[in-house]
Design an enzyme around this catalytic site. Structure first.
Site, short mmCIF file in Angstrom:
data_model
loop_
_atom_site.label_atom_id
_atom_site.label_comp_id
_atom_site.label_asym_id
_atom_site.label_seq_id
_atom_site.Cartn_x
_atom_site.Cartn_y
_atom_site.Cartn_z
N GLU A 97 0.84 -1.20 0.14
CA GLU A 97 -0.23 -0.01 -0.04
C GLU A 97 0.84 1.14 -0.19
O GLU A 97 1.84 1.28 0.69
CB GLU A 97 -0.79 0.05 1.21
N TYR A 109 7.82 2.45 -7.42
CA TYR A 109 7.15 1.18 -7.58
C TYR A 109 6.79 1.05 -8.98
O TYR A 109 7.04 -0.06 -9.67
CB TYR A 109 5.78 0.88 -6.73
C1 LIG Z 1 10.39 6.18 -1.34
C2 LIG Z 1 11.66 6.38 -1.05
C3 LIG Z 1 12.26 4.76 -0.27
C4 LIG Z 1 12.61 6.27 -2.29
O1 LIG Z 1 14.17 6.08 -2.03
P1 LIG Z 1 15.18 6.80 -3.00
O2 LIG Z 1 16.47 6.34 -2.39
O3 LIG Z 1 15.10 8.43 -2.67
O4 LIG Z 1 14.95 6.31 -4.43
P2 LIG Z 1 15.82 6.54 -5.70
O5 LIG Z 1 16.86 7.24 -5.62
O6 LIG Z 1 16.11 4.76 -5.76
O7 LIG Z 1 14.66 6.55 -6.96
C5 LIG Z 1 14.06 5.44 -7.65
C6 LIG Z 1 13.04 6.19 -8.35
O8 LIG Z 1 11.93 6.77 -7.41
C7 LIG Z 1 11.27 7.79 -8.04
N1 LIG Z 1 11.60 9.19 -7.14
C8 LIG Z 1 12.46 9.13 -6.14
N2 LIG Z 1 12.39 10.42 -5.54
C9 LIG Z 1 11.41 11.02 -6.33
C10 LIG Z 1 10.90 12.28 -6.22
N3 LIG Z 1 11.28 12.94 -5.22
N4 LIG Z 1 9.67 12.62 -6.91
C11 LIG Z 1 9.47 11.81 -7.97
N5 LIG Z 1 9.80 10.74 -8.12
C12 LIG Z 1 10.92 10.18 -7.32
C13 LIG Z 1 11.87 8.19 -9.36
O9 LIG Z 1 11.13 7.25 -10.28
C14 LIG Z 1 13.34 7.52 -9.33
O10 LIG Z 1 13.86 7.06 -10.30
P3 LIG Z 1 14.73 7.79 -11.21
O11 LIG Z 1 16.01 8.50 -10.35
O12 LIG Z 1 15.39 7.04 -12.34
O13 LIG Z 1 14.20 9.09 -11.65
C15 LIG Z 1 12.41 7.32 -0.18
O14 LIG Z 1 11.63 8.58 -0.89
C16 LIG Z 1 11.89 7.25 1.14
O15 LIG Z 1 12.38 6.75 2.28
N6 LIG Z 1 10.44 8.24 1.47
C17 LIG Z 1 9.90 8.22 3.01
C18 LIG Z 1 9.42 6.64 3.42
C19 LIG Z 1 8.37 6.37 2.24
O16 LIG Z 1 7.41 7.14 1.81
N7 LIG Z 1 8.41 4.99 1.97
C20 LIG Z 1 7.54 4.18 1.18
C21 LIG Z 1 6.27 3.87 1.73
S1 LIG Z 1 4.98 3.29 0.78
#
Ligand SMILES: CC(C)(COP(=O)(O)OP(=O)(O)OC[C@H]1O[C@@H](n2cnc3c(N)ncnc32)[C@H](O)[C@@H]1OP(=O)(O)O)[C@@H](O)C(=O)NCCC(=O)NCCS
Length: 141
Positions: A97, A109
């Site tokens: 979710e 995702y």
């Molecule tokens: C979701 C989360 C785990 C992503 O981690 P991250 O290390 O920043 O992600 P990545 O650097 O591997 O990015 C992978 C992809 O995510 C997407 N993405 C990451 N940050 C983004 C942003 N600020 N806006 C839009 N897309 C984003 C992009 O598709 C990105 O791919 P790209 O770099 O080729 O464009 C991180 O934002 C997080 O910890 N958020 C808080 C906790 C949370 O919300 N968890 C999910 C609960 S369902």
């Protein structure tokens, strides 16, 4: 992840979520049908993920990356690790979710092949009332 990681995990959890898990929720996940992963660099916790296995379905319950390290591929690496471990352990799909407004997580995702299969109205607490969840699935077969 071990229970010894929990102080650092909880620090990161507070930075990551408007409605963070408590220590008790994490402790309840240290059971046979859960997988808890810490992503570390040296001694520094970069992120973590928690998965529940239910028969042949993996449910991604939590994935979080340190705010200072976001946008550098750590989340994708962690998600791929969780997916590949789940398939190796016989799961046929992964479910999760995600908050409707969580664009970063949703984009991650979708880019990894998850599809939206439904919605849960009012699933999450929010600053004002409740917020819907998207339910997303990734089929391994
Ligand atoms: C979701 C989360 C785990 C992503 O981690 P991250 O290390 O920043 O992600 P990545 O650097 O591997 O990015 C992978 C992809 O995510 C997407 N993405 C990451 N940050 C983004 C942003 N600020 N806006 C839009 N897309 C984003 C992009 O598709 C990105 O791919 P790209 O770099 O080729 O464009 C991180 O934002 C997080 O910890 N958020 C808080 C906790 C949370 O919300 N968890 C999910 C609960 S369902």
């Amino acid at each position: 992840m071990t229970t010894g990681d929990l102080p650092k995990v909880l620090e990161l959890e507070l930075l990551g979520y408007s409605h963070p898990w408590t220590e008790g929720v994490f402790r309840d996940c240290f059971k046979e049908n859960y997988r808890l992963w810490s992503m570390v660099q040296g001694e520094v916790l970069r992120g973590y993920a928690v998965v529940n296995y239910m028969v042949d379905e993996a449910h991604l319950l939590n994935i979080c990356v340190h705010p200072c390290l976001r946008g550098q591929g750590a989340g994708r690496k962690l998600l791929r690790h969780v997916l590949s471990t789940s398939v190796k352990e016989g799961m046929v799909q992964m479910l999760l979710e995600v908050r409707d407004t969580n664009e970063a997580a949703t984009a991650l995702y979708v880019s990894e092949g998850f599809e939206e299969i439904g919605r849960r109205p009012g699933y999450y607490p929010a600053a004002a009332g409740r917020e819907d969840a998207r339910v997303m699935a990734y089929r391994f077969t």
